[in-house]
Motif scaffolding. Structure first.
Motif, short mmCIF file in Angstrom:
data_model
loop_
_atom_site.label_atom_id
_atom_site.label_comp_id
_atom_site.label_asym_id
_atom_site.label_seq_id
_atom_site.Cartn_x
_atom_site.Cartn_y
_atom_site.Cartn_z
N VAL A 21 -39.41 15.00 -36.62
CA VAL A 21 -40.12 14.08 -35.73
C VAL A 21 -41.20 13.37 -36.54
CG1 VAL A 21 -41.53 13.91 -33.64
CG2 VAL A 21 -39.66 15.56 -33.76
N ARG A 26 -37.45 9.96 -34.36
CA ARG A 26 -37.01 11.33 -34.62
C ARG A 26 -35.59 11.30 -35.19
NH1 ARG A 26 -36.21 10.63 -29.11
NH2 ARG A 26 -34.18 11.30 -28.35
N GLU A 28 -32.31 14.07 -35.38
CA GLU A 28 -31.70 15.37 -35.08
C GLU A 28 -30.54 15.57 -36.03
OE1 GLU A 28 -31.56 13.21 -32.11
OE2 GLU A 28 -33.17 14.03 -30.91
#
Length: 122
Positions: A21, A26, A28
């Motif tokens: 983040v 962000r 993932e």
């Protein structure tokens, strides 16, 4: 057939193996088989050199990327003046040549990264 016996793996970005983040964005990461797939989400106003670079100590991203844009628009801008827009539905390859990037417009930008994600924003 039992997926565990067959070696089938099912994963979701909602439960990533790792999350990174940073301001206005962000990433993932999901590790599946021998591959690392990343989902990048950047908010309007996000710019790599302002919101990711300072955390890495770099002024430009030097990671090679292969991916697909799921929504929104962003750029890849190179020091020679070349600026490429990455639009929804585009498949892209950005070479490991230093570049900046930013979101264009007022919609979030979301892309899947099939190459380079494991090295991004480290």
């Amino acid at each position: 057939m039992n997926p565990e016996i067959a070696g089938v793996m099912l994963k979701r970005f909602e439960q990533p193996d790792e999350g990174r983040v940073f301001e206005k964005g962000r990433l993932e990461l999901v590790r599946i088989g021998a591959v690392v797939v990343g989902r990048a989400t950047y908010q309007p106003g996000w710019k790599w050199s302002l919101h990711v670079g300072p955390g890495t100590g770099a002024t430009r991203c030097g990671v090679e990327h292969v991916g697909v844009v799921l929504s929104g628009v962003a750029t890849a801008a190179f020091d020679d003046g070349t600026v490429v827009e990455l639009k929804e539905g585009s498949l892209f390859h950005i070479p490991a040549i230093p570049h900046d990037s930013w979101v264009v417009g007022d919609r979030p930008y979301v892309s899947l990264h099939l190459m380079g994600a494991e090295h991004y924003a480290k």
